[in-house]
Design a protein around this motif. Sequence first.
Motif, short mmCIF file in Angstrom:
data_model
loop_
_atom_site.label_atom_id
_atom_site.label_comp_id
_atom_site.label_asym_id
_atom_site.label_seq_id
_atom_site.Cartn_x
_atom_site.Cartn_y
_atom_site.Cartn_z
N GLY A 139 -1.95 61.61 53.80
CA GLY A 139 -2.87 60.66 53.20
C GLY A 139 -4.21 61.23 52.82
N ARG A 140 -4.90 61.91 53.76
CA ARG A 140 -6.24 62.43 53.46
C ARG A 140 -6.17 63.55 52.44
NH1 ARG A 140 -11.27 62.20 56.39
NH2 ARG A 140 -10.21 61.27 58.19
N ARG B 221 -3.88 64.04 50.15
CA ARG B 221 -3.54 63.46 48.85
C ARG B 221 -4.78 62.82 48.23
NH1 ARG B 221 0.51 60.58 50.37
NH2 ARG B 221 -0.61 58.62 50.66
N LEU B 222 -5.59 62.19 49.06
CA LEU B 222 -6.80 61.54 48.57
C LEU B 222 -7.81 62.57 48.06
CD1 LEU B 222 -8.25 58.87 48.14
CD2 LEU B 222 -9.04 58.98 50.52
N THR C 42 -6.69 63.83 44.80
CA THR C 42 -6.87 62.80 43.78
C THR C 42 -8.30 62.76 43.27
OG1 THR C 42 -5.09 61.43 44.69
CG2 THR C 42 -6.71 60.33 43.29
N LYS D 174 -13.60 58.16 55.50
CA LYS D 174 -12.91 58.13 54.20
C LYS D 174 -13.38 56.97 53.33
CE LYS D 174 -8.55 58.06 55.34
NZ LYS D 174 -8.58 58.16 56.81
N ILE E 225 -15.05 57.13 49.67
CA ILE E 225 -14.49 56.55 48.44
C ILE E 225 -15.56 55.77 47.69
CG2 ILE E 225 -12.85 54.86 47.55
CD1 ILE E 225 -10.98 55.69 49.85
N ILE F 183 -14.74 62.09 52.37
CA ILE F 183 -13.29 61.89 52.33
C ILE F 183 -12.59 63.04 53.03
CG2 ILE F 183 -11.28 61.76 50.82
CD1 ILE F 183 -13.10 60.38 48.75
#
Length: 264
Positions: free
Chosen positions: A89-90, A92-93, A96, A156, A160, A217
Amino acid sequence: MAVLMDFVFPAPPSWLMTAMTVITATFSVIGGISEASGKNGQYSKFWNAGGDIRRKTKIPSRVGMFFAYSPALAAALVSFAIPAFSFAGRSRLVGTVLGIHFFKRVFEVLFIHHYSGQIMLNDTIVISMGYFINTVCLLYAQYLTHGTPEPSFDLKNAGIVLFIVGITGNFYHHWLLSKLRRKDEKEYKIPSGGLFGLVICPHYLFEIIGFFGIALISQTLYSFTWAFGTMLYLGGRSYATRKWYLSKFENFSRDVKAVVPYVF
């Protein structure tokens, strides 16, 4: 140090990341001081033009800046082909937001910014390598956190929010700058609109905010080093920009700060 560990992942046992963290911090300090003292990059409108540059290879600025940002964008996109990034998750973020950041830069180069000159090929190569290496290191530092305990404070969501604010504000002020001159105009003007009435470089302010969003993040030591380094470099660049406007325009208000409203 114990308090710091509540906000970042443990430093990985990697001599490469340790070296890159030190190098990034060192060059950021040097770059910020150089920009503030007037030793500006040769892609700047206020760089020192005293040297003989006739024999240096030059390319159109739009082409140069496209190739400056494209490798970093490619690195962010390629990270999604790595299973450890695709399913974490982290990570991938982080991939992104880096992809969005550099996609925006490439988009602005192609469709937003107006260019009237050329850039040195060697400057393009240096800028491109810098962004590419930093992006790869940030992604690699995130990869090394896999299997390690998460920081006590999960930042996170705050990251964001900062990233969205930063990238939106940066894009908006770049758009305002693009509207400042018609296509047939070459002279510089004092920017207006948005936060330009308070600081001469609001686009840098929001870029700094965006990088700190990425750092929150990521929550790695390298990401925070990169964010602080960006702040130092763009702070120096903003200082030089304000000094340039003061020297070129008699009606430029001294109340307009460099990058932080009412402060600096």
